[in-house]
Design a protein around this motif. Structure first.
Motif, short mmCIF file in Angstrom:
data_model
loop_
_atom_site.label_atom_id
_atom_site.label_comp_id
_atom_site.label_asym_id
_atom_site.label_seq_id
_atom_site.Cartn_x
_atom_site.Cartn_y
_atom_site.Cartn_z
N ALA A 224 61.49 67.95 -13.48
CA ALA A 224 62.89 66.97 -13.67
C ALA A 224 63.59 66.50 -12.67
N TRP A 225 63.97 67.48 -11.73
CA TRP A 225 64.64 67.34 -10.54
C TRP A 225 63.93 66.27 -9.50
N LEU A 226 62.65 66.84 -9.46
CA LEU A 226 61.70 65.90 -8.38
C LEU A 226 61.83 64.46 -8.75
N GLN A 227 61.59 64.19 -10.23
CA GLN A 227 61.74 62.66 -10.78
C GLN A 227 62.85 61.82 -10.11
N ASP A 228 63.90 62.64 -10.44
CA ASP A 228 65.35 61.75 -9.71
C ASP A 228 65.24 61.69 -8.22
N ARG A 229 64.92 62.62 -7.68
CA ARG A 229 64.73 62.62 -6.12
C ARG A 229 63.88 61.69 -5.67
N GLN A 235 63.80 53.95 -2.90
CA GLN A 235 64.68 53.01 -2.61
C GLN A 235 64.93 53.19 -0.98
N GLN A 236 65.43 54.29 -0.50
CA GLN A 236 65.62 54.33 0.79
C GLN A 236 64.67 54.10 1.77
N ALA A 237 63.33 54.55 1.40
CA ALA A 237 62.10 54.02 2.49
C ALA A 237 62.15 52.45 2.45
N LEU A 238 61.99 51.84 1.36
CA LEU A 238 61.99 50.64 1.05
C LEU A 238 62.91 49.78 2.16
N SER A 239 64.35 50.46 2.08
CA SER A 239 65.17 49.33 2.64
C SER A 239 65.09 49.61 4.13
N ALA A 240 64.45 50.86 4.65
CA ALA A 240 64.33 51.14 6.08
C ALA A 240 63.32 50.21 6.62
N GLU A 241 62.18 50.27 5.93
CA GLU A 241 61.12 49.17 6.47
C GLU A 241 61.48 47.78 6.47
N ARG A 242 62.26 47.32 5.50
CA ARG A 242 62.61 45.97 5.60
C ARG A 242 63.42 45.95 6.77
N SER A 414 63.59 56.16 11.20
CA SER A 414 64.30 56.38 9.89
C SER A 414 63.42 56.01 8.68
N ALA A 415 62.82 54.73 8.90
CA ALA A 415 61.73 54.24 8.03
C ALA A 415 60.59 55.29 7.60
N LYS A 416 60.06 55.84 8.69
CA LYS A 416 59.12 56.88 8.73
C LYS A 416 59.55 58.30 8.10
N SER A 417 60.50 58.53 8.44
CA SER A 417 61.31 59.70 7.80
C SER A 417 61.39 59.64 6.35
N TYR A 418 62.02 58.51 5.90
CA TYR A 418 61.94 58.38 4.48
C TYR A 418 60.84 58.35 3.64
N ARG A 419 59.65 57.62 4.55
CA ARG A 419 58.47 57.43 3.78
C ARG A 419 57.89 58.76 3.79
N SER A 420 57.87 59.57 4.68
CA SER A 420 57.41 61.02 4.85
C SER A 420 57.91 61.94 3.71
N LEU A 421 59.27 61.81 3.57
CA LEU A 421 59.94 62.50 2.80
C LEU A 421 59.57 62.21 1.35
N ASP A 423 56.77 60.83 0.44
CA ASP A 423 55.35 61.16 0.01
C ASP A 423 55.05 62.83 -0.18
N SER A 424 55.96 63.50 0.57
CA SER A 424 56.08 64.98 0.25
C SER A 424 56.46 65.43 -0.87
N PHE A 425 57.61 64.63 -1.44
CA PHE A 425 57.92 64.89 -2.79
C PHE A 425 57.20 64.58 -3.79
N LEU A 426 56.37 63.07 -3.59
CA LEU A 426 55.39 62.88 -4.43
C LEU A 426 54.46 63.88 -4.80
N GLN A 427 53.93 64.45 -3.52
CA GLN A 427 52.88 65.51 -3.80
C GLN A 427 53.08 66.88 -4.48
N ARG A 428 54.29 67.10 -4.14
CA ARG A 428 54.98 68.27 -4.99
C ARG A 428 55.08 67.91 -6.55
#
Length: 774
Positions: A224-229, A235-242, A414-421, A423-428
């Protein structure tokens, strides 16, 4: 108290006197072993009785005690999972160590597990598991509420009962680690085998189920916590890439394969520069080696010093190797011919000239190679200079765009960090979802509990062994106490050590003696003063002349005869410390043996207050010693005789109580009587009263030559005899020795093991009759 301890020590230590002496520690150990063995021999009946008693008590306990059966379950703690479960597990798995195992042990014995099992198996209604205190508490609570007419608080009762049941349940439950392994052994005690196995298995199942539930809840909360995170990170990764794309468009930044064009050119020039510098360095090193060879060549010399040095770059040339081989061949021939024809021979000189020409050719070739290397070095150096200039120009051009590049790099990072984080949370998150659908515990049961075939408590063999050991210990303790408290005479060594007197003889105990047939015949005519034979013990020495009893009386007679301090006509007093020790029997037996040997003997009864000798030998006497002392009778008018032995008896005719017996014995007429007896008889045997009760014996020291002290075996206490002798020093100084009377020869072996063979009945059987003795 000190005197009592001294007497007690004097009593115990003589038990060792018969043991062989030893020097140093060996003798002390030997005495200690002998003392222990003696206690066991003497007190074996007490030890056997105590052992039988304690073993019987142990048997009764085993019959009445409620049996306890133990159900055992083995649980293996593991943290191994399938590979995809390990990769997708949301919670970290710690290695199993001693701390974690101890934690699991406490979980197994926790109140939560206990209450779960109690509820699952409905143990609330089981009388075996319900504590008696809980039942009493509930009963009194109901009575109190009934008297006060107040409603019962069922919740409070249930809470109290649950806590007490959990405590009682925990007392029966045990969990231990098996050695140093990851296996936990769970055991539960119950009164029946089936119940023990059932509850043990229920505890193990509840523990594993509790682990599964705990992990499921943890994974559910984490999901449940991971879904919110994940939603926030997306949203943060998409804003950084733009932001990165917008910045590149504003600053005309072109990127190829993720890198700027200028950066790619600088990287390529750097690679070329490294290669050029390596080539320049190699060329310079080659040139330096050739220069070293040229400088090492000696002018006007025929040797190849410096040219054929190991590792020299010169040897890599084929031309030089060919010339060098020719030179070496000529050098071998020159050396050979110089020996054969001499160094001044024309052929030798020609060889040297040819060698010099070849050496010159080799040197010229070396110089040519050096010039070639120098040319290569200059070319490489010039090429390196060109690449360095190109790199400097490219770096100068890239500096203009550094500010925009740094900003772009920051945005990209910044964009890569958000995207990597993300992906990691998505895997978990995916792993957590999988974990919920694939429950796995860190423990499993490797050996379920089955009804035990035998009870675990009480252990019959252990209880019986403890009862046997306790019985033996108690028996030995009681036996030792009885032995220490046995303050009587048992051995001749003990008597001699305690009284400081020689033991003249050990007189055996006489039992079941039948009086002779003539003892019952009435006396008539001239036989009116014939000594009576109705008391068989008084005549045992003559009726059984070859018996051990007669032999012991002979030992007393021999001790009297061998005493050089006595006169030829001896007056011997026989006394004891207490009544009934057998002094009168000893006196009569001694007098009989002496008379039977042909000596003139008279036995005088001087026990004025209790004349037991006269009562048994002259029961009808109407006059005797007192009448002679008073002058009413003459000696020949009151003496009694025995025809078969020639023994003469001077009895006492007791007609009433006498109050001044000591004065009678010390009176002048008494002394005159004894002087007359000394002159008329070879031996005068005097039966005296005991020392302890009255003082009469002390008054007879002027009448007798010596005393013989009679001590009853196994009855007379040591301190009584010592005190009696201490209070009569004049008697003690005149005592010839002591006789240990009424000795139980069979029991004596238990107290004097080293001399037991000395008293063996078989030895006497070869020389006499022992069938009437015990």
């Amino acid at each position: 108290m000190l005197q009592s301890n001294i007497l007690q020590t004097e009593r115990i230590m003589p038990l060792f006197d018969g043991a062989p002496s030893g020097d140093g520690d060996g003798g002390g150990v030997g005495k200690l072993v002998e003392f222990v063995a003696g206690v066991l021999r003497r007190q074996y009946a007490v030890i056997i009785f105590s052992t039988i008693l304690t073993v019987t008590i142990a048997g009764i306990y085993l019959k009445t005690a409620t049996p306890t059966y133990t159900g055992q379950v083995k649980i293996l703690l593991i943290n191994e999972k399938a590979p995809f479960i390990q990769q997708q597990s949301l919670l970290a798995e710690a290695n199993i160590d001693s701390v974690q195992i101890e934690t699991q042990l406490q979980v197994l014995k926790s109140k939560a597990v206990a209450i779960s099992v109690i509820q699952k198996l409905k143990l609330y209604d089981d009388a075996e598991f319900k504590p008696s205190s809980a039942r009493m508490h509930a009963f009194f609570r109901k009575v109190r509420n009934w008297l006060s007419m107040a409603p019962l608080d069922e919740n409070a009762d249930k809470a109290a009962t649950a806590d007490q049941l959990a405590l009682a349940f925990g007392d029966r439950l045990a969990a231990t680690r098996v050695g140093m392994s990851n296996v936990i052994e769970l055991s539960y005690n119950a009164s029946t085998a089936v119940r023990a196995a059932e509850i043990a298995n229920a505890v193990a199942d509840t523990y594993i189920l509790d682990q599964l539930n705990a992990k499921f809840e943890a994974n559910k909360n984490a999901t449940a916590w991971l879904q919110d995170r994940l939603r926030e990170l997306g949203q943060q990764a998409l804003s950084a890439e733009r932001a990165v794309n917008a910045f590149k468009a504003e600053n005309n930044i072109v990127v190829s394969d993720g890198k700027l064009i200028d950066d790619q050119q600088i990287a390529e020039l750097n690679s070329r520069l490294v290669a050029a510098r390596a080539l320049t360095s190699d060329s310079m090193a080659r040139l330096n080696r050739f220069d070293e060879v040229i400088h090492a060549i000696l002018p006007d010399s025929l040797s190849l010093t410096g040219i054929d040095a190991p590792g020299s770059e010169v040897l890599a040339s084929g031309i030089i190797n060919t010339l060098r081989q020719q030179y070496l061949d000529l050098a071998r021939r020159e050396a050979d011919w110089s020996v054969r024809f001499g160094k001044s021979h024309l052929a030798v000189i020609n060889l040297r000239n040819r060698m010099r020409d070849i050496r010159t050719s080799i040197v010229d070739e070396v110089r040519r190679l050096a010039e070639t290397s120098r040319s290569d070095y200059e070319v490489a150096k010039q090429k390196q200079k060109q690449i360095e200039d190109q790199l400097a120009s490219a770096v100068s051009r890239s500096r203009g765009s550094n500010s925009a590049e740094l900003t772009m790099r920051e945005l990209e990072t910044s964009a890569k960090s958000y995207r990597s984080l993300y992906d990691s949370f998505l895997q978990r998150y995916m792993g957590s979802v999988q974990q919920e659908s694939f429950p796995s515990a860190n423990a499993r049961i490797i050996a379920s509990a089955s009804p035990p075939p035998s009870k675990s408590k009480p252990k019959s063999s252990l209880i019986l062994a403890m009862g046997l050991a306790a019985g033996i210990g108690l028996g030995v303790g009681l036996g030792l106490l009885r032995d220490v408290m046995d303050r009587v005479f048992r051995t001749s060594n003990q008597l001699e050590s305690a009284l400081r007197l020689p033991c003249l003889s050990l007189v055996p105990l006489l039992k079941d003696l039948t009086p002779p047939a003539s003892a019952s015949l009435p006396a008539s005519g001239n036989d009116s003063r014939m000594i009576s034979r109705r008391s068989a013990a008084y005549w045992a020495a003559t009726t059984m002349p070859l018996s051990r009893f007669a032999e012991s009386i002979r030992a007393v007679k021999l001790a009297i005869d061998l005493n050089q301090s006595l006169s030829s006509n001896k007056i011997v007093g026989i006394t004891s410390s207490l009544p009934n020790e057998g002094k009168s029997t000893i006196a009569a037996s001694l007098a009989q043996l002496i008379a039977h040997a042909g000596k003139r003997v008279i036995v005088v009864d001087c026990d004025l207050r209790n004349p037991s000798l006269s009562t048994n030998l002259a029961p009808t006497a109407t006059s005797g010693l007192i009448e002679i002392i008073s002058g009413a009778k003459q000696l020949d008018e009151v003496t009694w005789h025995d025809k078969s032995t020639g023994l003469t008896l001077l009895p006492i005719a007791k007609k009433g109580p006498l109050f001044h017996t000591s004065e009678l014995l010390s009176a002048e007429p008494t002394r005159a009587l004894f002087d007359k007896l000394r002159a008329s008889y070879d031996y005068v045997i005097v039966d005296l009263p005991p020392l302890a009760p009255i003082v009469d014996v002390r008054a007879t020291t002027a009448l007798v030559d010596c005393f013989v002290l009679v001590v009853e075996w196994g009855r007379t206490k040591i301190d009584v005899v010592q005190h009696a002798l201490h209070t009569a020093p004049n008697v003690s100084e005149a005592i010839l020795g002591a006789v240990l009377n009424k000795t139980d020869m069979n029991m004596l072996k238990r107290y004097d093991s080293y001399h037991s063979d000395y008293y063996n009945t078989e030895h006497y059987g070869r020389y006499g009759y022992v069938d009437q003795e015990t």
